[in-house]
Each structure stands twice: as structure tokens, then as C-alpha cells.
Design a protein around this motif. Structure first.
Motif, PDB file in Angstrom:
ATOM      1  N   TYR A 147       0.832  -1.205   0.000  1.00 61.55           N
ATOM      2  CA  TYR A 147       0.000   0.000   0.000  1.00 61.55           C
ATOM      3  C   TYR A 147       0.867   1.256   0.000  1.00 61.55           C
ATOM      4  CZ  TYR A 147      -3.782   3.091   1.724  1.00 61.55           C
ATOM      5  OH  TYR A 147      -4.708   4.079   1.886  1.00 61.55           O
ATOM      6  N   CYS A 148       1.948   1.228   0.781  1.00 62.36           N
ATOM      7  CA  CYS A 148       2.800   2.405   0.916  1.00 62.36           C
ATOM      8  C   CYS A 148       3.662   2.646  -0.317  1.00 62.36           C
ATOM      9  CB  CYS A 148       3.685   2.272   2.158  1.00 62.36           C
ATOM     10  SG  CYS A 148       2.751   2.340   3.716  1.00 62.36           S
ATOM     11  N   SER A 154      -0.876   5.967  -0.576  1.00 63.86           N
ATOM     12  CA  SER A 154      -0.105   6.148   0.655  1.00 63.86           C
ATOM     13  C   SER A 154      -0.456   7.436   1.382  1.00 63.86           C
ATOM     14  CB  SER A 154       1.393   6.122   0.353  1.00 63.86           C
ATOM     15  OG  SER A 154       1.761   7.222  -0.459  1.00 63.86           O
ATOM     16  N   GLN A 155      -1.091   8.369   0.703  1.00 63.40           N
ATOM     17  CA  GLN A 155      -1.476   9.629   1.337  1.00 63.40           C
ATOM     18  C   GLN A 155      -2.889   9.598   1.910  1.00 63.40           C
ATOM     19  OE1 GLN A 155       0.733  12.185   1.803  1.00 63.40           O
ATOM     20  NE2 GLN A 155       2.124  10.610   1.015  1.00 63.40           N
ATOM     21  N   GLU A 167      -1.941  18.318   9.187  1.00 65.95           N
ATOM     22  CA  GLU A 167      -0.563  18.184   9.659  1.00 65.95           C
ATOM     23  C   GLU A 167      -0.269  16.817  10.274  1.00 65.95           C
ATOM     24  OE1 GLU A 167      -2.763  20.660  12.878  1.00 65.95           O
ATOM     25  OE2 GLU A 167      -2.821  20.322  10.708  1.00 65.95           O
ATOM     26  N   ASP A 168      -1.303  15.996  10.476  1.00 60.21           N
ATOM     27  CA  ASP A 168      -1.081  14.666  11.046  1.00 60.21           C
ATOM     28  C   ASP A 168      -0.425  13.752  10.020  1.00 60.21           C
ATOM     29  OD1 ASP A 168      -2.179  15.186  13.556  1.00 60.21           O
ATOM     30  OD2 ASP A 168      -4.214  14.791  12.847  1.00 60.21           O
ATOM     31  N   LEU A 169       0.510  12.933  10.483  1.00 60.89           N
ATOM     32  CA  LEU A 169       1.199  12.011   9.595  1.00 60.89           C
ATOM     33  C   LEU A 169       0.270  10.891   9.141  1.00 60.89           C
ATOM     34  CD1 LEU A 169       4.613  11.568  11.449  1.00 60.89           C
ATOM     35  CD2 LEU A 169       4.142  13.013   9.470  1.00 60.89           C
ATOM     36  N   THR A 170       0.463  10.441   7.906  1.00 61.04           N
ATOM     37  CA  THR A 170      -0.245   9.255   7.449  1.00 61.04           C
ATOM     38  C   THR A 170       0.450   8.025   8.025  1.00 61.04           C
ATOM     39  OG1 THR A 170       1.102   8.933   5.470  1.00 61.04           O
ATOM     40  CG2 THR A 170      -0.800  10.423   5.280  1.00 61.04           C
ATOM     41  N   GLU A 171      -0.198   6.878   7.910  1.00 61.84           N
ATOM     42  CA  GLU A 171       0.407   5.653   8.427  1.00 61.84           C
ATOM     43  C   GLU A 171       1.714   5.343   7.702  1.00 61.84           C
ATOM     44  OE1 GLU A 171      -0.816   1.242   9.992  1.00 61.84           O
ATOM     45  OE2 GLU A 171      -2.320   2.571   9.138  1.00 61.84           O
ATOM     46  N   CYS A 172       1.734   5.551   6.397  1.00 63.46           N
ATOM     47  CA  CYS A 172       2.949   5.270   5.631  1.00 63.46           C
ATOM     48  C   CYS A 172       4.087   6.212   6.030  1.00 63.46           C
ATOM     49  CB  CYS A 172       2.667   5.377   4.136  1.00 63.46           C
ATOM     50  SG  CYS A 172       1.518   4.103   3.530  1.00 63.46           S
TER      51      CYS A 172
END
Length: 214
Positions: A147-148, A154-155, A167-172
Motif C-alpha cells: 500500500y505504501c 499512501s497519502q 498536519e497529522d502524519l499518514t500511516e505510511c
């Protein structure tokens, strides 16, 4: 899980396992509201104490080294929770369970646990516990490693379904940050999950398409 509209499906299961201090209030449409078991990491103990109001009539399962539960914050938090919810069952995963987790991880990755530089995640512990106590294990919120590799997908997946700010990070992005610090633990855990699915021991309920946030 954000925008998944899977809440009613998740609540339809006999038992629902959740992680750390992850909330359901305000996210019921996507993740449901039922909680049967909550698996809690050492670094989430203080947050759980602060967010004690999110606890339901559920079973708490902590994991971590024995010294964590004899010194410092953990004993106080567990005492506070037990005092607030005297009927709530509270457990700690045994050293034997951790050894079994180590063996399973090494079997599927050919890597010893100490080489991944981090403790196993709450999600990984929860999956192994589900396999131990449930007839069937249906997993939500897991993204496959590939997925990443897709720049578009990935976004989409936020690291936490309740973190939806720009501003929160994605899981990837979190995985990439961990990799840059020398830990490939998230990717390796998902390799194990993929193997377990292929062996028919768990079912990963991923969604695909433009709204995909797993």
C-alpha cells in the motif's frame, strides 16, 4: 478506518478488540462503539489514565516487561482504573505469551525480535491474543506493505482514524520515519499478518477504492 462506515459491521461481532486509548465516541459510524477487550501498550498507560472515561464494561490487557508493572506509573494507573471500575477484569500478558510471539515472528520473518529494535505493537499483540481466544479473527485497520508503495494510496490512510488534521502524519509516513530510525518492525509485523491470512488463521478486512482508509 476514517470514512469507512463499518461501525455497525464491527459492532455485530461477538467480541471487539481495541487498542490503547483509541476512542469510539464521535467515530461510531466508522469503528463502532462496542469494546470487549482493550490491549494496552506500556507507552499508552498514562494516556489511558487521563482518558479513563472512554472505558466501558471491557477487559483490559496490558503487555510489557514485568518491571513496568511493579515500579513507576503502571501500578498507580491500574489501581486507579480498578478503583473506578471494580468489576473490570485487568490482565497482563505473561512472559510465556511474549515468548510465543517472539517465536511466531521469527518463524515468519527469520528475524529475531531484538533485531527490529522495538517492542511489538499493540495491534500485533491483539492479533495473537485474538487467535488464542477467538474461533475466528477478523482484522480491520491493517494496511498491506505494498500500500505504501503507491504514491496515491499512501497519502490516504491516516495513522489513527481520529487524527484527521492536515498536519497529522499518514500511516505510511510513520512507517517511513521508523525505518529511517532503523526499525522495520511495522513492515515485518504485516508480513506475519499476511502469512497468517494466507494460512486461514485471520481474515483482513481491507477496503479498496477512492475512499480507502483501512
Amino acid at each position: 478506518m476514517a470514512n469507512s462506515s463499518l461501525g455497525s459491521v464491527i459492532d455485530s461481532y461477538d467480541g471487539v478488540f481495541r487498542l490503547d486509548a483509541d476512542p469510539t465516541s464521535g467515530h461510531e459510524d466508522d469503528v463502532g462503539e462496542k469494546t470487549s477487550v482493550r490491549v494496552v501498550a506500556p507507552n499508552s498507560i498514562s494516556e489511558l489514565d487521563v482518558k479513563r472515561e472512554l472505558l466501558q464494561n471491557e477487559t483490559l490487557v496490558f503487555y510489557g516487561s514485568e518491571h513496568i508493572f511493579s515500579l513507576g506509573l503502571a501500578p498507580k494507573v491500574i489501581f486507579n482504573i480498578s478503583s473506578s471500575y471494580p468489576d473490570m477484569a485487568v490482565y497482563r500478558m505473561t512472559d510465556g505469551f511474549e515468548m510465543a510471539a517472539n517465536s511466531l515472528f521469527e518463524l515468519h520473518t527469520n528475524i529475531k525480535r531484538r533485531k527490529v529494535e522495538m517492542e511489538f505493537s499493540s495491534a500485533f499483540h491483539a492479533v495473537l491474543l485474538m487467535m488464542d481466544v477467538c474461533q475466528e479473527s477478523h482484522l480491520y485497520g491493517f494496511i498491506p506493505n505494498e500500500y505504501c508503495l503507491d504514491s496515491r494510496l499512501s497519502q490516504l490512510a491516516s495513522y489513527k482514524y481520529y487524527h484527521q488534521r492536515k498536519e497529522d502524519l499518514t500511516e505510511c509516513e510513520v512507517y517511513q520515519a521508523l525505518a529511517e530510525m532503523g526499525s522495520n518492525r511495522p513492515f515485518k509485523e504485516r508480513e506475519v499478518i499476511k502469512d497468517l491470512q494466507e494460512e486461514g488463521k485471520v481474515t483482513v478486512k481491507n477496503r479498496s477504492g477512492p475512499k480507502q482508509v483501512i
